[in-house]
Design an enzyme around this catalytic site. Structure first.
Site, short mmCIF file in Angstrom:
data_model
loop_
_atom_site.label_atom_id
_atom_site.label_comp_id
_atom_site.label_asym_id
_atom_site.label_seq_id
_atom_site.Cartn_x
_atom_site.Cartn_y
_atom_site.Cartn_z
N CYS A 72 0.85 -1.19 0.00
CA CYS A 72 0.00 0.00 0.00
C CYS A 72 0.89 1.25 0.00
O CYS A 72 1.91 1.30 0.69
CB CYS A 72 -0.90 0.00 1.24
SG CYS A 72 -1.99 1.43 1.30
N CYS A 76 0.88 4.56 7.03
CA CYS A 76 0.28 4.38 8.36
C CYS A 76 1.26 3.58 9.24
O CYS A 76 1.60 2.43 8.92
CB CYS A 76 -1.05 3.66 8.24
SG CYS A 76 -2.11 4.37 6.96
N CYS A 79 0.70 -0.12 10.28
CA CYS A 79 0.15 -1.10 9.33
C CYS A 79 1.20 -2.00 8.66
O CYS A 79 2.12 -1.51 7.99
CB CYS A 79 -0.66 -0.38 8.26
SG CYS A 79 -1.54 -1.56 7.20
N CYS A 116 -16.61 -9.09 5.92
CA CYS A 116 -15.95 -7.81 5.66
C CYS A 116 -14.73 -8.04 4.78
O CYS A 116 -13.87 -8.86 5.12
CB CYS A 116 -15.45 -7.19 6.96
SG CYS A 116 -16.74 -6.98 8.17
N CYS A 147 -19.56 -5.83 4.27
CA CYS A 147 -18.83 -4.62 4.65
C CYS A 147 -17.56 -4.61 3.81
O CYS A 147 -16.98 -5.69 3.57
CB CYS A 147 -18.47 -4.67 6.13
SG CYS A 147 -17.50 -3.25 6.69
N CYS A 207 -19.11 2.27 9.37
CA CYS A 207 -18.32 1.55 10.37
C CYS A 207 -17.05 2.37 10.55
O CYS A 207 -16.24 2.47 9.62
CB CYS A 207 -18.00 0.15 9.85
SG CYS A 207 -16.86 -0.75 10.91
N ARG A 279 -17.34 -2.53 18.56
CA ARG A 279 -16.66 -3.81 18.26
C ARG A 279 -15.30 -3.91 18.95
O ARG A 279 -14.44 -3.04 18.80
CB ARG A 279 -16.46 -3.98 16.75
CG ARG A 279 -15.82 -5.34 16.40
CD ARG A 279 -15.75 -5.62 14.91
NE ARG A 279 -17.05 -5.56 14.32
CZ ARG A 279 -17.36 -4.85 13.24
NH1 ARG A 279 -16.43 -4.16 12.62
NH2 ARG A 279 -18.58 -4.85 12.76
#
Ligand code: SAM
Ligand code: DTB
Ligand code: SF4
Length: 339
Positions: A72, A76, A79, A116, A147, A207, A279
């Site tokens: 990616c 971040c 991550c 998801c 999702c 979400c 969650r």
């Protein structure tokens, strides 16, 4: 009193007052005071409010699948999928639809009600969206809720996802606006808020949550919760992730958060967003059964279910079924008999 309050009006934290209204005007000092309440008071308040809106012994379960892993372009700091860090993940392309449907079938057989799908993209191309929409249609046809989390979206993409039958879009704010630039430099907080607004405008369920244990302070946890709870409509689903520390990422050896502060964050989320599903998300593999039980007491009523999150471990389904049986918890649409 305005959102910029400078003295804490303790009467607004009174249980009776908390129970009476769904608010969108939280201030920093009062949320810090909420997070700092004596632990038993905080849990009692959260559990009381939880019982006003939900069956306290029922938990919604979603299974996750990474449909496009690694490489990616975003940086971040938490991550494992960022191309900026050496975490051992290779570059993979979007999974074939047949593989996704097979994974969804397995998740359904284990008792998951929602599937998801996550992709390591900054933002999807229109061609990517076409393929994800096909996945959504086929997963819906299995009778599951859907999702997806794909990064930043355009207006047209949100409407296309809605038309394909998508139920929820996951897009996390991750932390407070103030701490955000310590964690991510390749996009802004406002970029996230803009996508969230588009998702809402397209009529999708939102979400949205964050990660705790990234070295942030209590003020940042309060700031994140305020951003979520002061939205014109609360997100229907609020994932609270405990950082999964992955070797190679800049946060791999950040100091551990006091587990009770994690529970406090869940309790405050429950109090501030009384009707949302809170969650208990990433990080459960590192939590004791007792800590998870405290999180359910604090008002968490949703989990990720199945042995993998996106790229990291989660408890296997059988372990969770056993824990739920010991706690007398039913999974939505699935009853785990007590022994
Ligand atoms: N690329 C898209 C995005 O960032 O929105 C979707 C996938 S991204 C992996 C989804 C979410 O996973 C992130 O927003 C973050 O909250 C969570 N996440 C990623 N790595 C994590 C970690 N190591 N620990 C806890 N949560 C994590
Ligand atoms: C969310 O809030 N947590 C999930 C889901 N939304 C997409 C992702 C957790 C990822 C944990 C690290 C990994 O497995 O790669
Ligand atoms: Fe990319 Fe999402 Fe990971 Fe950030 S959190 S590096 S955007 S996959």
């Amino acid at each position: 009193m305005s959102v910029q309050d400078w003295v804490v009006d303790q009467s607004r934290l009174d249980l009776k007052v908390l129970s009476e209204s769904i608010r969108h005007d939280w201030g920093l000092l009062e949320v810090k005071a909420l997070l700092n309440q004596p632990f038993s008071d905080l849990l009692f308040h959260a559990q009381t409010i939880h019982r006003e809106h939900f069956d306290p012994n029922e938990v919604q379960v979603s299974s996750l699948l990474s449909i496009k892993t690694g490489s990616c372009s975003e940086d971040c700091a938490y991550c494992p999928q960022s191309a900026h860090y050496q975490t051992g993940l290779g570059q993979e392309s979007l999974l074939p639809i047949a593989d996704v449907i097979e994974a969804a079938r397995r998740a359904k057989a284990e008792g998951a009600g929602r599937f998801c799908m996550g992709a390591a993209w900054r933002s999807p191309s229109d061609r990517d969206i076409d393929r994800v929409c096909e996945m959504i249609e086929e997963v819906k046809a299995l009778g599951m809720e859907t999702c997806v989390t794909l990064g930043m979206l355009t207006d047209q993409q949100t409407h296309q996802l809605k038309a394909s039958g998508l139920d929820y879009y996951n897009h996390n704010l991750d932390t407070s606006e103030a701490y955000y630039s310590e964690i991510i430099s390749t996009r802004t907080y406002q970029d996230r808020l803009d996508t969230l607004e588009r998702v809402r405008e397209a009529g999708l369920n939102v979400c949205c949550g964050g990660i705790v244990g990234m070295g942030e302070g209590l003020e940042d946890r309060a700031g994140l919760l305020i951003q979520l709870a002061n939205m014109p409509r609360h997100p229907e689903s609020v994932p609270i992730n405990l950082l999964v520390k992955v070797e190679g990422t800049p946060l791999s050896d950040v100091d551990a958060l006091d587990p009770l502060d994690f529970v406090r964050t869940i309790a405050a989320a429950r109090i501030m967003m009384p009707k949302s599903r809170v969650r208990l998300s990433a990080g459960r593999s590192e939590m004791s059964d007792e800590m998870q039980a405290l999180c359910f007491m604090a008002g968490a009523n949703s989990i990720f279910y199945g042995e993998r999150l996106l790229t990291t471990e989660n408890p296997v389904a059988e372990t969770d079924r056993l824990l739920f049986r010991r706690l007398g918890i039913r999974m939505s649409g699935f009853y785990a008999e007590a022994d």
